[in-house]
Scaffold this active site. Structure first.
Site, short mmCIF file in Angstrom:
data_model
loop_
_atom_site.label_atom_id
_atom_site.label_comp_id
_atom_site.label_asym_id
_atom_site.label_seq_id
_atom_site.Cartn_x
_atom_site.Cartn_y
_atom_site.Cartn_z
CD GLU A 183 -2.82 1.41 0.44
OE1 GLU A 183 -2.44 1.50 -0.74
OE2 GLU A 183 -4.00 1.60 0.78
CG ASP A 184 -0.91 4.77 -1.57
OD1 ASP A 184 -1.57 4.18 -0.69
OD2 ASP A 184 -1.42 5.57 -2.38
#
Ligand code: IMP
Ligand code: MG
Length: 185
Positions: A104-105
């Site tokens: 995930e960012d």
């Protein structure tokens, strides 16, 4: 320095430089390599925000693996999580009995990840772990364990290295804080 990519007025400061990202992503890749040796790794990128991080990270993971994607929307055009999560595109590979690493960012409220973990768990993977480039713990609304974190950052809206504001800035090579004047326009 990029010349046409953004207006200097848009960003208040650089939070994480290109060099810092490069070094940290290599470290994370090495750590993941050690932890998943002998396992059946499925790396799952959450689109769109994680695509830059994922593509750099995977090249530092020295293991056979499957890469797959889910597309999720939670924010729309706004900078605040609605808590409403929608799966726009599902995995195309099975994950049953595999060791899943969600990439995930950024984790903000954690609601997106909470939803996705519960959703994927129903497919009986052997394990689910999370690797996030950025952790913004100030606004967390749900208990969530982040197994690998690139950088912990303060509660500011950031863009670059995959992260967007209204689909812009994803191609910045660093992570910068967006000025409030840009998103309160
Ligand atoms: P959460 O559900 O509140 O944890 O939000 C997760 C998603 O919101 C992330 O995957 C991002 O796509 C987006 N997001 C949260 N904070 C930021 C930010 O500072 N900049 C850009 N996107 C963000
Ligand atoms: Mg995201």
């Amino acid at each position: 320095m990029p010349k046409h990519l953004y207006s200097a007025d848009d960003l208040s400061r650089v939070l994480v430089t290109e060099a810092q990202i490069e070094r940290r992503v290599a470290e994370l890749g090495e750590q993941i390599t050690g932890d998943y040796l002998g396992h059946n790794l499925s790396a799952i990128g959450i689109l769109k925000g994680s695509f830059v991080f994922l593509s750099d990270l995977l090249r530092h993971i020295d293991l056979p693996l499957i890469v797959d994607f889910v597309a999720i929307s939670s924010y729309g055009q706004s900078t605040k999580s609605s808590g409403v999560v929608r799966i726009n595109m599902d995995l195309d590979q099975p994950i049953a009995t595999r060791d899943v690493l969600i990439v995930e960012d950024i984790v903000d409220t954690g609601l997106t990840l909470r939803y996705l973990i519960d959703y994927l768990r129903r497919r009986s993977p052997a394990s689910i772990k999370v690797c996030a480039l950025l952790d913004k713990p100030a606004r967390r609304e749900t208990d969530i364990v982040l197994d690998y974190v690139g950088f912990t950052i303060p509660d500011e809206f950031v863009v670059g290295y995959g992260l967007d504001y209204s689909e812009q800035y994803r191609n910045l090579p660093f992570v910068g804080a967006l000025k409030q004047s840009v998103y309160s326009k």
